[in-house]
Scaffold this active site. Structure first.
Site, PDB file in Angstrom:
ATOM      1  N   GLY A  64       6.356  57.698   9.972  1.00  0.00           N
ATOM      2  CA  GLY A  64       7.548  58.254  10.602  1.00  0.00           C
ATOM      3  C   GLY A  64       7.815  59.638  10.052  1.00  0.00           C
ATOM      4  N   ASP A 118       8.859  56.094  22.386  1.00  0.00           N
ATOM      5  CA  ASP A 118       8.240  57.362  22.020  1.00  0.00           C
ATOM      6  C   ASP A 118       7.373  57.936  23.135  1.00  0.00           C
ATOM      7  OD1 ASP A 118       6.163  55.509  21.748  1.00  0.00           O
ATOM      8  OD2 ASP A 118       5.868  55.873  19.605  1.00  0.00           O
ATOM      9  N   THR A 119       6.825  57.086  23.987  1.00  0.00           N
ATOM     10  CA  THR A 119       6.054  57.615  25.116  1.00  0.00           C
ATOM     11  C   THR A 119       6.966  58.309  26.115  1.00  0.00           C
ATOM     12  OG1 THR A 119       4.482  55.798  24.836  1.00  0.00           O
ATOM     13  CG2 THR A 119       4.327  57.078  26.855  1.00  0.00           C
ATOM     14  N   GLY A 144      -0.302  63.456  18.163  1.00  0.00           N
ATOM     15  CA  GLY A 144      -1.112  63.732  16.986  1.00  0.00           C
ATOM     16  C   GLY A 144      -2.600  63.655  17.222  1.00  0.00           C
TER      17      GLY A 144
END
Length: 500
Positions: free
Chosen positions: A18, A245-246, A414
């Protein structure tokens, strides 16, 4: 008079780590800058036979992120928000206390849960209602497993909160369910956008524990007096962004056109497109596509692909064996390995949570009569080539479902730091790949906060702002004939999984 830049704080929680990121918006310059102020691991904890999230540790790290933000001189934070992975949740008792650590989506309690739910509801009916891809760890299957294995837990529960909702509750004392993450439960009706009462009744699940979802961009409280006193900070408003998060990552896709294909690349790979309505056709069901809620009335038509979990787990195994190879070193070894020797379907069930990922990959290749990769570089290359081919497969399916041809693929997250994977993806798909930004989910989190605060007008303006603020690297396809021939082999080999 020059306007002062606006500062907001994003917590972006992934399945392995995180981070807390401060965003600064200079409206006059049309630029966003970011600074990571805190990063922390997010390791699951196995207790007995079950795998859990260390949720109280995550809460502690959120508080440390707020403290670090203050200590670095950011005393003008206007709001904060949290996004995380989907499907997992915590249960609260009648007095608001957490009933145990949330289960991890890779916990084996959901083994065989899908078949039992299908026996009660029916696969086709469940898809028609929810439009969600069938994955054994979806919240619906977790709840069904708890209902069968530990019914007392559900009987004691008064409220279900998804992971970001739960952490927000710890910070604010207020209970809210955010829409994008609620859609990942497979309990929300894709058409009505409300919890499906009939479905809950058929599965004998308690409807009362589910809160009506609030839209992304809603203010949902502020830091409690206790938190403020503990950290010696002023109260900060808290906003519900695209908390899956998507959903936040797709907000940050720097696309110039309304029709675009995206790949959110990290522990999971999520490939698809943004639509205005869910696609609930027989073909979408047959191909097991998902329709997840996006911010501001959008829909995300996509497929989950196992992603960099495969190489992360290989590295974890090799680390335990004392090899201690960095990801950069593994990529270099993969680059040096001979191409197109062996392939896997990344989404075969055998890769969901094995004890020894490298041996599982070797076993798959052995079972499919391929060259069995031996070295770390050969195994890493097998993973990366297979991922690139799976991206092509899903991208072409997405085009057939939408009737849109996409000239290239936007990759955010990432995973774009793995430049070899980006190049492989361009070559495998035969299209340009546009990679960037790296901090996709965090940026989507930040800009939705600014939209809620009135600094940015809409999603289109937000994407333009991101494109102007962060670099995008273009990858051009190479060796078209070689990749095309290898793709035919990949499809043949991966057919054992019926290309899930």
């Amino acid at each position: 008079m020059v306007s002062k830049p606006s500062s907001v704080l994003a917590f972006d929680l992934g399945a392995s780590s995180g981070r807390a990121i401060v965003g600064r918006l200079d409206s006059e310059a049309g630029q966003v800058t970011i600074e990571e102020v805190h990063r922390f691991p997010n390791d699951p904890v196995k207790v007995g036979d079950h795998l859990h999230w260390d949720i109280l540790r995550l809460f502690h790290e959120l508080k440390q992120g707020i403290l670090q933000t203050k200590q670095l001189g950011y005393t003008d934070i206007e709001s904060l928000a949290i996004d995380s992975w989907a499907v997992d949740f915590g249960l609260l008792s009648k007095n608001g206390e957490l009933l145990g650590n949330p289960y991890h989506y890779r916990d084996h309690q959901t083994d065989h849960a899908m078949e039992k739910v299908f026996a009660k509801v029916g696969r086709e009916k469940l898809y028609a209602k929810t439009g969600l891809q069938f994955l054994q760890f979806n919240s619906i299957f977790q709840l069904a497993a708890i209902k069968e294995r530990n019914p007392e837990l559900l009987e004691r529960a008064e409220t279900l909160l998804m992971i970001p909702d739960l952490l927000r509750y710890f910070l604010t004392g207020e209970k809210h369910s955010e829409f994008t993450n609620a859609t990942t439960t497979q309990l929300l009706n894709a058409t009505t956008k409300a919890w499906d009462a009939e479905l809950l009744d058929q599965l004998d699940l308690p409807a009362g524990i589910l809160l009506d979802p609030v839209p992304s961009g809603t203010r949902v409280g502020a830091l409690t007096e206790d938190i403020c006193a503990d950290l010696d900070v002023a109260s900060i408003p808290v906003i519900a962004v695209g908390e899956h998060d998507t959903a936040s990552a797709v907000v940050a896709v720097p696309a110039l056109d309304d029709h675009f294909a995206f790949l959110s690349c990290g522990t999971w790979s999520l490939l698809g497109t943004e639509t205005m309505e869910p696609v609930l056709t027989e073909q979408a069901l047959a191909w097991n596509f998902t329709n997840e809620g996006g911010v501001y009335g959008t829909n995300r038509l996509l497929k989950n692909i196992m992603g960099l979990w495969l190489i992360q787990e290989c590295k974890r195994t090799w680390d335990k064996e004392g090899k201690n190879l960095s990801f950069a070193a593994l990529v270099k070894l993969a680059e040096q390995a001979k191409p197109f020797q062996s392939f896997i379907d990344p989404d075969d069930d055998m890769f969901l949570n094995p004890q020894h990922m490298p041996k599982q990959i070797q076993q798959y290749c052995r079972d499919t009569q391929q060259v069995v990769p031996q070295s770390e570089g050969e195994i890493a290359r097998c993973i990366l080539e297979s991922l690139a081919f799976k991206y092509r497969f899903v991208l072409e399916w997405t085009e057939q479902l939408t009737g849109v041809t996409y000239p290239g693929l936007h990759i955010v997250g990432g995973g774009i730091q793995n430049e070899l994977l980006c190049q492989f993806t361009a070559s495998a798909t035969g299209r340009e790949v546009w990679a960037g930004p790296v901090e996709g989910s965090a940026l989507g989190n930040l800009v939705v906060q600014w939209i809620a605060l009135g600094y940015i007008a809409n999603l289109r303006e937000a994407r333009k702002l991101i494109r102007n603020s962060f670099p995008v690297k273009t990858y051009i396809p190479e060796d078209a004939a070689g990749w095309q021939a290898a793709y035919a082999t990949f499809c043949q080999v991966a057919s054992r999984s019926r290309m899930k």
